[in-house]
Design an enzyme around this catalytic site. Structure first.
Site, PDB file in Angstrom:
ATOM      1  N   THR B  31       0.738   4.648   0.493  1.00 18.25           N
ATOM      2  CA  THR B  31       0.694   4.016  -0.666  1.00 18.25           C
ATOM      3  C   THR B  31       0.534   2.512  -0.415  1.00 18.25           C
ATOM      4  O   THR B  31       0.783   2.177   0.647  1.00 18.25           O
ATOM      5  CB  THR B  31       1.560   4.251  -1.647  1.00 18.25           C
ATOM      6  OG1 THR B  31       2.842   3.760  -1.038  1.00 18.25           O
ATOM      7  CG2 THR B  31       1.854   5.837  -1.899  1.00 18.25           C
ATOM      8  N   ASP B  32      -0.212   1.842  -1.159  1.00 20.97           N
ATOM      9  CA  ASP B  32      -0.395   0.498  -1.175  1.00 20.97           C
ATOM     10  C   ASP B  32       0.067  -0.254  -2.512  1.00 20.97           C
ATOM     11  O   ASP B  32       0.682   0.517  -3.632  1.00 20.97           O
ATOM     12  CB  ASP B  32      -1.828   0.081  -0.991  1.00 20.97           C
ATOM     13  CG  ASP B  32      -2.675   0.234  -1.954  1.00 20.97           C
ATOM     14  OD1 ASP B  32      -2.142   0.349  -3.311  1.00 20.97           O
ATOM     15  OD2 ASP B  32      -4.012   0.398  -1.702  1.00 20.97           O
ATOM     16  N   GLN B  33       0.240  -1.746  -2.674  1.00 28.23           N
ATOM     17  CA  GLN B  33       0.791  -1.981  -3.880  1.00 28.23           C
ATOM     18  C   GLN B  33       0.016  -1.897  -5.361  1.00 28.23           C
ATOM     19  O   GLN B  33       0.603  -2.298  -6.053  1.00 28.23           O
ATOM     20  CB  GLN B  33       1.183  -3.894  -3.546  1.00 28.23           C
ATOM     21  CG  GLN B  33      -0.087  -4.443  -3.638  1.00 28.23           C
ATOM     22  CD  GLN B  33       0.252  -6.039  -3.464  1.00 28.23           C
ATOM     23  OE1 GLN B  33       0.944  -6.365  -2.607  1.00 28.23           O
ATOM     24  NE2 GLN B  33      -0.353  -6.819  -3.960  1.00 28.23           N
TER      25      GLN B  33
END
Lengths: 152, 152, 152, 152
Positions: B31-33
């Site tokens: 995941t990323d932000q």
């Protein structure tokens, strides 16, 4: 420019004249949904610091490998103090804190450049492997050069 | 078990009897932000699908490499339709859509298992490399086996 | 279809006064067992180029996100010409080649600094998302600033 | 110091009725040019084990986060015993070895399924963070459930 950094960081590392400093910016790819850099990336940053340390004091690690010596991580310890965030510029402060016949230990301090806040401290131990991936003694000349730049 | 999936997906892939299906769960690390899976990971998932396709129809890709043929990605195209999120189970639907003398093209559909929503479609083209990393023709026997499982 | 793209990409980048250049060194973590940089990493490098382009011409992308506009990749295309290897210094040459009401397209050329060899060319299209992750029109002021730095 | 850890980890895992087992296959993306899985990936595999442990004994970690509790890694220690290689099936054996008011410690053994060889052992400590990313006490109900599945 860097002596100021050395004063800023505390403890063992601050005394080492052979410490090297590497800078990197947190990539979007390195963040996770908590909005901070994912914890496994700190080991990648340590490797960047180690690569620079070896290049600066010995020669390119790519050359070390071509000479038939691979350094494989046998142990890694990271303590996370504060979160790194997207696009922040980080500084990795690397010292070689132990050299033995078959293994090396590096220590790292990772801090945020903007406010010098310490984000993480880490150590990794690496063992020397020969071309067949079996443990070997570190060749004498390489070991002597490493010992010469090992910090207290 | 998978025929329902095949009906659900559209186009070329749904007609291929040789499609393979791979499942993976979105890792926190992926995941990323933005709170979704980072877009470069879809290429990793395609590679998982391709690995399974080759293992199922030919043999382990690790064995293909040991036989002296590496398949290197020469082109990749991904269209993102909807976001994958942490912990979601994904399905990668892989077909081999083109076999030439020196290159292969795989097509992929990545969907969410829970609701069968299509998340991304992709193609990758791979060229055959010999042991010295130079382009080679795909060995005749391997090519014949690949052609036998290529989809329309 | 791709030859035209090629002409366009090469021409645009060399003429664009607004192109930005980003440098990065291939990390050991980015290599794979083929001994070269793993292909999905090129999308990460493109993102580094894009981040720098936006920072240099507009403002930090972190600020763009804090202002409520996220840019999500909706399409990515990469052509790989030659392999990047461990510790090589790379240059990512980024241009903004299209600005529409809801989407942007960036083009990239990734080359090796040592010999200026072209390693990959790529394009990514990004759509604007609002705070609820739904597509929105790019806010007028942001769009005007983007159009001002878009290259022919 | 570490021999004791070893005894503890091995003993605990083999006796713990609440250990969970997760399997994953080494991806090509996870290898490096040494021909083995890159060392930072072991932390990702630990996270997969931890995710499964929490899902199996409590509820999806995604739900834990939606309830306003994030678990952030504050310390990670990995000892690497033998290398994982591309396409090998791995088993991650996860136990919860300590529950305190603000922190949890998980222990992991990662082994190769084919021959049951132990590849790595690891521990990670996680602290509870509230919605503002500040340390909080683990909510009483969650803590009680965690303590009920902690191993000796």
């Amino acid at each position: 420019m860097f002596p100021m950094l050395y004063k800023a960081v505390q403890g063992i590392n601050s005394r080492s004249v052979n410490a090297t400093v590497t800078e990197t910016r947190v990539r979007y790819a390195e963040t996770d949904q908590m909005g901070v850099a994912y914890h496994a990336n700190y080991l990648v940053w340590c490797e960047m610091g180690r690569t620079d340390f070896i290049r600066q004091h010995i020669k390119s690690y790519a050359e070390v490998e071509r000479d038939g010596v691979a350094l494989a991580v046998s142990e890694a310890n990271v303590r996370y103090h504060s979160a790194a965030r997207y696009d922040e510029l980080l500084r990795i402060h690397t010292t070689l804190t132990d050299v033995r016949s078959r293994a090396l230990t590096f220590s790292y301090l990772i801090s945020r450049v903007a406010d010098d806040e310490k984000l993480a401290s880490a150590t990794t131990t690496l063992v020397a492997l020969g071309s067949n991936h079996r443990p070997i003694s570190i060749p004498a000349e390489l070991r002597a050069r490493l010992e010469a730049v090992a910090g207290p």
